[in-house]
Enzyme design. Structure first.
Site, PDB file in Angstrom:
ATOM      1  N   LYS A  87       0.805  -1.223   0.000  1.00  7.17           N
ATOM      2  CA  LYS A  87       0.000   0.000   0.000  1.00  7.17           C
ATOM      3  C   LYS A  87       0.846   1.285   0.000  1.00  7.17           C
ATOM      4  CE  LYS A  87      -4.432  -1.540   0.559  1.00  7.17           C
ATOM      5  NZ  LYS A  87      -4.348  -2.878   1.034  1.00  7.17           N
ATOM      6  N   GLU A 109     -10.130   6.364   2.929  1.00  5.72           N
ATOM      7  CA  GLU A 109     -10.987   5.282   3.412  1.00  5.72           C
ATOM      8  C   GLU A 109     -10.089   4.083   3.640  1.00  5.72           C
ATOM      9  OE1 GLU A 109     -10.414   5.751   0.197  1.00  5.72           O
ATOM     10  OE2 GLU A 109      -9.711   3.699  -0.180  1.00  5.72           O
ATOM     11  N   SER A 375       1.447  -9.752  -1.283  1.00  7.04           N
ATOM     12  CA  SER A 375       1.097  -8.334  -1.122  1.00  7.04           C
ATOM     13  C   SER A 375       1.324  -7.807   0.287  1.00  7.04           C
ATOM     14  CB  SER A 375      -0.356  -8.115  -1.543  1.00  7.04           C
ATOM     15  OG  SER A 375      -1.216  -9.010  -0.844  1.00  7.04           O
TER      16      SER A 375
HETATM   17  C1  PLP Z   1      -5.325  -3.942   0.708  1.00  5.47           C
HETATM   18  C2  PLP Z   1      -4.668  -5.206   0.496  1.00  5.47           C
HETATM   19  C3  PLP Z   1      -5.006  -6.040  -0.584  1.00  5.47           C
HETATM   20  C4  PLP Z   1      -6.135  -5.748  -1.533  1.00  5.47           C
HETATM   21  O1  PLP Z   1      -6.055  -4.575  -2.246  1.00  5.47           O
HETATM   22  P1  PLP Z   1      -5.631  -4.507  -3.772  1.00  5.47           P
HETATM   23  O2  PLP Z   1      -5.901  -3.107  -4.131  1.00  5.47           O
HETATM   24  O3  PLP Z   1      -6.511  -5.481  -4.509  1.00  5.47           O
HETATM   25  O4  PLP Z   1      -4.213  -4.873  -3.838  1.00  5.47           O
HETATM   26  C5  PLP Z   1      -4.285  -7.198  -0.769  1.00  5.47           C
HETATM   27  N1  PLP Z   1      -3.291  -7.540   0.081  1.00  5.47           N
HETATM   28  C6  PLP Z   1      -2.962  -6.783   1.136  1.00  5.47           C
HETATM   29  C7  PLP Z   1      -1.864  -7.238   2.040  1.00  5.47           C
HETATM   30  C8  PLP Z   1      -3.628  -5.599   1.377  1.00  5.47           C
HETATM   31  O5  PLP Z   1      -3.279  -4.851   2.429  1.00  5.47           O
END
Ligand code: PLP
Length: 397
Positions: A87, A109, A375
């Site tokens: 993020k 948000e 992610s």
């Molecule tokens: C917010 C988040 C997501 C989902 O958001 P995307 O915009 O689809 O990437 C996925 N993995 C993690 C660790 C997140 O914090």
């Protein structure tokens, strides 16, 4: 990739009230002014390096690969970014645009709290006031993230409306923006009205800029598949971006199918959704019979969003990417598998992508390569995993 006035094929665009449209036009102008500006990029990449801790490793998960038998699995370690997810890549870019625009207050948000935490951190760093809107249910589910934001000086506003989750938080944050048009709206995923999906793509593409270079260094060739989870689609678009023109690389997005597609407890927007308008964009979304946006569900707070970024909707229809799903159970099992084989505890969101890799790898040859975008890290999810396992005691350990 097509991007004509904010459209990806028939998807995207900007469906917002007039005062907001004016701000979006200003934002687009600012973005176009700076996105290739050497000084801006030097500052952005400087923060990515020294504040976020990039580049993140591309790690060969040899133990997981051996355990599964089949394709080599590489993990793009976005979990190792400062604050534990991808993020911050996007937030740093947007905050630097806000700074160029002379903004002193940001609004955001948040669902899981990850985007709120990243925004609170960047706002603290740049001395900006920060208001974060979060569904009341999510505030409860993610107490530690709420406290983290508060420690960094942000004000967290719990939103009771509706199901008290992300969709309601988006509405509340949008309303707050209407009341203070001088504020900068830091949007957390590749969604919303133009130019946000394009801006978020631009600031997340660093993931695949790095992974493409890294896999060429390590393997001398491109991967056969890149897999990422899809909530709004920001980590996936970042993980896909630099491979879009390499048609031999399969791009696979994984949505949350929650308790199963035969229930209403899922967030499989592209598998089950229809085309409509949500949060200022035209895209696939889950709607109720009466046309209202549906309540969606996933064990992971980061994936339970009823829409999806318009570029993914376009890739689905054009066939450039494929979208599949993983259930809560698939994700928890994948989380346990990665923890046990590699000593890496992934976020439940990322575990959806891992579940697909775990399914796919054994069907492939040992000389083939999969990159999974991890992610985020799972420290925030330990309690959810415990709760899940306690409720599902028929599991064999
Ligand atoms: C917010 C988040 C997501 C989902 O958001 P995307 O915009 O689809 O990437 C996925 N993995 C993690 C660790 C997140 O914090």
């Amino acid at each position: 990739m097509t991007n004509n006035n904010g459209y990806f094929g028939q998807f995207g665009g900007s469906f917002v009230p007039e005062p907001i449209q004016k701000l979006l036009d200003e934002l687009e102008t600012t973005f176009n002014t700076y996105k290739d500006d050497p000084q801006f990029l030097e500052e952005y990449h400087g923060y990515l390096k020294d504040y976020a801790g990039r580049e993140t490793p591309l790690y060969f998960a040899q133990s997981l690969t051996n355990y599964l038998g089949g394709a080599k699995i590489y993990l793009k370690r976005e979990d190792l970014n400062h604050l534990g997810s991808h993020k911050l890549n996007n937030v740093l870019g947007q905050i630097l645009l806000a700074k160029r625009m002379g903004k002193t207050r940001v609004i955001a948000e948040t669902g899981a709290g990850q985007h709120g935490v990243a925004t609170a951190a960047a706002a603290a760093r740049f001395g900006m006031e920060c208001d974060v809107y979060m569904g009341a249910v999510d505030v409860e589910r993610q107490k530690l993230n709420v406290f983290r934001m508060e420690l960094m000086g942000a004000t967290v506003h719990p939103v009771d409306a509706g199901t008290g989750t992300l969709k309601n938080a988006v509405d509340a944050a949008f309303a707050a923006w209407m009341e203070d048009l001088n504020a900068f709206y830091v949007l957390g995923s590749a969604v919303g009205p133009h130019p946000y999906p394009t801006i978020v793509h631009e600031f997340q593409k660093v993931i695949s800029e790095e992974s493409r270079r890294q896999i060429l260094e390590k393997e001398g060739r491109l991967p056969d598949a890149v897999i990422a989870c899809v909530g709004g689609g920001s980590n996936a678009i970042g993980a896909f971006s630099e491979y879009i023109n390499d048609h031999e690389v399969k791009l696979i997005g994984v949505e949350a199918t929650g308790k199963g597609l035969d229930t209403h407890m899922h967030a499989a927007t592209m598998e089950k959704g229809t085309v409509g308008i949500i949060d200022g964009m035209k895209t696939y979304s889950l709607f109720k019979d009466n046309g209202e946006v549906a309540d969606v569900y996933s064990i992971s707070a980061g994936l339970d969003y009823p829409g999806v970024g318009p570029e993914h909707a376009f890739f689905k229809d054009s066939g450039r990417a494929q979208y599949t799903g993983a259930t809560d159970e698939d994700a928890i099992n994948a989380l346990i598998t990665l923890s046990k084989t590699e000593g890496i505890l992934p976020a439940i969101e990322s575990s959806h992508a891992l579940a697909e890799a775990i399914r796919l790898a054994p069907t492939m040859n040992p000389d083939q390569i999969i990159i999974v975008n991890v992610s985020g890290r799972g420290d925030k999810d330990v309690q959810s995993v415990m709760d899940y396992l306690e409720k599902n005691t028929d599991r064999n350990e």
